[in-house]
Motif scaffolding. Structure first.
Motif, mmCIF file in Angstrom:
data_model
loop_
_atom_site.group_PDB
_atom_site.id
_atom_site.type_symbol
_atom_site.label_atom_id
_atom_site.label_comp_id
_atom_site.label_asym_id
_atom_site.label_seq_id
_atom_site.Cartn_x
_atom_site.Cartn_y
_atom_site.Cartn_z
ATOM 1 N N LYS A 55 24.078 -14.505 31.785
ATOM 2 C CA LYS A 55 25.065 -14.390 32.797
ATOM 3 C C LYS A 55 26.444 -15.296 32.069
ATOM 4 O O LYS A 55 27.702 -14.808 32.332
ATOM 5 C CB LYS A 55 25.053 -15.021 34.223
ATOM 6 N N MET A 56 25.903 -16.400 31.592
ATOM 7 C CA MET A 56 26.954 -16.975 30.989
ATOM 8 C C MET A 56 27.651 -16.259 29.617
ATOM 9 O O MET A 56 28.782 -16.261 29.532
ATOM 10 C CB MET A 56 26.174 -18.482 30.329
ATOM 11 N N HIS A 57 26.830 -15.591 28.761
ATOM 12 C CA HIS A 57 27.335 -14.955 27.765
ATOM 13 C C HIS A 57 28.192 -13.634 28.394
ATOM 14 O O HIS A 57 29.204 -13.362 27.633
ATOM 15 C CB HIS A 57 26.247 -14.468 26.944
ATOM 16 N N MET A 58 27.939 -13.239 29.507
ATOM 17 C CA MET A 58 28.722 -12.144 29.922
ATOM 18 C C MET A 58 30.022 -12.507 30.364
ATOM 19 O O MET A 58 30.991 -11.874 29.970
ATOM 20 C CB MET A 58 28.056 -11.441 31.201
ATOM 21 N N SER A 105 30.346 -12.043 25.468
ATOM 22 C CA SER A 105 29.105 -12.101 24.267
ATOM 23 C C SER A 105 28.006 -10.928 24.622
ATOM 24 O O SER A 105 27.035 -11.443 24.947
ATOM 25 C CB SER A 105 28.737 -13.236 23.851
ATOM 26 N N PHE A 106 28.507 -9.660 24.797
ATOM 27 C CA PHE A 106 27.596 -8.773 25.406
ATOM 28 C C PHE A 106 26.112 -8.581 24.678
ATOM 29 O O PHE A 106 25.236 -8.460 25.205
ATOM 30 C CB PHE A 106 28.161 -7.324 25.446
ATOM 31 N N ASP A 107 26.289 -8.636 23.232
ATOM 32 C CA ASP A 107 25.001 -8.600 22.537
ATOM 33 C C ASP A 107 24.004 -9.775 22.897
ATOM 34 O O ASP A 107 22.763 -9.578 23.171
ATOM 35 C CB ASP A 107 25.265 -8.496 20.858
ATOM 36 N N THR A 127 20.198 -9.871 24.876
ATOM 37 C CA THR A 127 19.065 -10.590 24.266
ATOM 38 C C THR A 127 18.493 -11.359 25.474
ATOM 39 O O THR A 127 17.380 -11.553 25.510
ATOM 40 C CB THR A 127 19.391 -11.478 23.007
ATOM 41 N N ASP A 128 19.448 -12.365 26.219
ATOM 42 C CA ASP A 128 18.941 -13.029 27.174
ATOM 43 C C ASP A 128 18.442 -12.488 28.232
ATOM 44 O O ASP A 128 17.339 -12.963 28.779
ATOM 45 C CB ASP A 128 20.112 -14.286 27.505
ATOM 46 N N PHE A 129 19.001 -11.305 28.518
ATOM 47 C CA PHE A 129 18.488 -10.706 29.995
ATOM 48 C C PHE A 129 17.210 -9.991 29.579
ATOM 49 O O PHE A 129 16.338 -9.841 30.337
ATOM 50 C CB PHE A 129 19.472 -9.610 30.105
ATOM 51 N N TYR A 130 16.965 -9.476 28.237
ATOM 52 C CA TYR A 130 15.708 -9.030 28.010
ATOM 53 C C TYR A 130 14.394 -10.025 27.979
ATOM 54 O O TYR A 130 13.654 -9.726 28.421
ATOM 55 C CB TYR A 130 15.895 -8.377 26.389
ATOM 56 N N VAL A 167 20.560 -3.466 31.159
ATOM 57 C CA VAL A 167 21.160 -2.189 30.695
ATOM 58 C C VAL A 167 22.647 -2.149 31.085
ATOM 59 O O VAL A 167 23.299 -1.498 29.926
ATOM 60 C CB VAL A 167 20.752 -0.975 31.864
ATOM 61 N N LEU A 168 23.368 -2.916 31.667
ATOM 62 C CA LEU A 168 24.569 -3.174 31.793
ATOM 63 C C LEU A 168 25.251 -3.963 30.569
ATOM 64 O O LEU A 168 26.433 -3.185 30.012
ATOM 65 C CB LEU A 168 24.956 -4.394 33.050
ATOM 66 N N ALA A 169 24.686 -4.978 30.118
ATOM 67 C CA ALA A 169 25.095 -5.512 28.902
ATOM 68 C C ALA A 169 25.076 -4.602 27.631
ATOM 69 O O ALA A 169 25.726 -4.592 26.986
ATOM 70 C CB ALA A 169 24.211 -7.035 28.759
ATOM 71 N N ASN A 170 23.795 -3.980 27.449
ATOM 72 C CA ASN A 170 23.741 -2.763 26.544
ATOM 73 C C ASN A 170 25.009 -1.881 26.510
ATOM 74 O O ASN A 170 25.411 -1.763 25.403
ATOM 75 C CB ASN A 170 22.411 -2.127 26.893
#
Length: 416
Positions: free
Chosen positions: A259-262, A266-268, A272-275, A297-300
């Motif tokens: 969520k912080m990266h979103m 920083s979507f990549d 990675t974190d959500f995965y 899926v959203l970040a991807n």
């Protein structure tokens, strides 16, 4: 008087003292048995029978009579012991049922006097956790706080550091769920202190406990959107290597990191974190695995990746999950660059997609990015193209199309 059959070991022992097998000398030499002529204490049998008679009344719903029975157990037991502890636990439950909260707290304090010497740490932990669990259901903040403070003080005096830590952690989680962040901060301060060396630095020998504290604090910073502190703590959490944490803990840390990266776009890194969060929750059997699968899926898609996240062996089994099907279809429309289908899926799945506040927060950016991708693909073969035609193909009015084209021209992605 009522006779209660004793099916427990105590009843067997009382019979065995009347009919004792006397071994031969050879048997004694072969097996090294030791035999005693000591008679079992009848007083212990009386206390045990009194407890089980009261327990039977409790199970039948005769709480007034059961209360008197458990009080009798306390009267019979001259020194603090197991049966008195069990009786007090039942008394606390009865007083809770009768909403006699003042007396309930008093008897709970009496029960806590037993944890120093009368019962094992496992017994005290099981009982305390059970009582705090049903007291928490009352949702009375002042009562809960008094119960927890009383418990923590007793555990501190009993030098039961493990249960003190777990109880404080439970209190912190309760304040987090209630949104009481000031109270949570005070609890975190105590927990942090217990995981530090004398010089004030983190004690990595307590790595597992440290990560549990980090996870709770990271959740608080995520909820309060304190990105600066969240980022610093997240990075420290990933440096702890001396721990074997429960996968739920790493799931929480990684989800909050995603969520912080979103927020940082920083979507990549978010993917990675959500995965990682999804894999940890999946290992723990935590229902949040489905939520994190939606987030990855959203970040991807926001990262404009051409990789289908459901191709991974961990995610593939969930592709047809009712909660995930809408996201699976969204990925399919995204890969085909089908803007019409993409928007239909979003608008017709209000609960599974738009029902999540975090997804809702980022969905408009996803739609805008997707329209941009479709627009670039659409105009690529042409040297000239009309705005009404583009507007029709993208299914958006001209007033929304113009700023989109202006942005592309300024970014030198389209020559205007």
């Amino acid at each position: 008087p009522t006779f209660t059959p004793r099916s427990h070991t105590s009843a067997f022992l009382s019979v065995s003292t009347r009919f004792r097998y006397i071994p031969t000398m050879a048997e004694e030499e072969d097996y090294g048995f030791e035999y005693s002529d000591e008679e079992p204490d009848d007083e212990d049998f009386d206390i045990e029978n009194a407890f089980y008679n009261a327990e039977a009344l409790f199970q039948s719903g005769a709480y007034t009579e059961a209360l008197a029975g458990f009080e009798e157990v306390l009267r019979l037991e001259e020194e603090k012991g197991e049966w008195g502890f069990k009786a007090l636990e039942k008394i606390v439950q009865i007083l809770y049922r009768e909403n006699d909260l003042e007396n309930m707290l008093g008897r709970y304090k009496q029960l806590l006097e037993y944890i120093k010497t009368a019962v094992t740490r496992n017994e005290s932990e099981k009982s305390i956790n059970a009582i705090l669990e049903f007291v928490s259901a009352a949702q009375q903040s002042s009562l809960l706080q008094e119960f927890y403070e009383t418990t923590l003080q007793a555990l501190h005096e009993a030098k039961n550091e493990r249960l003190w830590f777990k109880t404080n952690l439970k209190l912190g989680k309760m304040w987090f769920e209630a949104g009481e962040f000031q109270k949570l901060t005070r609890v975190l301060r105590e927990l942090q202190k217990s995981c530090r060396k004398d010089d004030g630095s983190d004690d990595h020998r307590k790595g597992t406990a440290l990560l549990e504290v980090y996870a709770l604090e990271i959740q608080m910073y995520t909820a309060t959107k304190n990105t600066k502190k969240l980022k610093s703590l997240y990075q420290r959490a990933l440096l702890v290597k001396s721990a074997i944490p429960h996968p739920n803990i790493m799931g929480i840390i990684r989800e909050c990191g995603g969520k912080m990266h979103m927020e940082e776009r920083s979507f990549d890194s978010a993917f990675t974190d959500f995965y990682e969060a999804f894999k940890n929750y999946d290992e723990a059997g935590n229902a949040r695995r489905i939520i994190c699968l939606k987030y990855l899926v959203l970040a991807n898609m926001l990262s404009l990746s051409e990789i289908n996240p459901f191709d991974s062996p961990e995610a593939k089994p969930y592709a047809n999950n009712p909660e995930i099907v809408a996201m699976t279809n969204l990925v399919s429309a995204y890969s085909r660059k089908d803007i019409h289908e993409f928007e239909i899926i979003i608008n017709s799945n209000k609960t599974t997609i738009m029902g999540d506040p975090f997804i809702q927060e980022h969905i408009q950016e996803l739609v805008s990015k997707f329209r941009t991708q479709v627009l670039l693909k659409l105009i690529k073969p042409y040297s000239k193209i009309s705005l009404p035609f583009i507007s029709e193909q993208l299914n958006i009015p001209a007033e929304e199309l113009e700023p989109l084209l202006v942005t592309l021209i300024l970014d030198r992605k389209v020559v205007g």
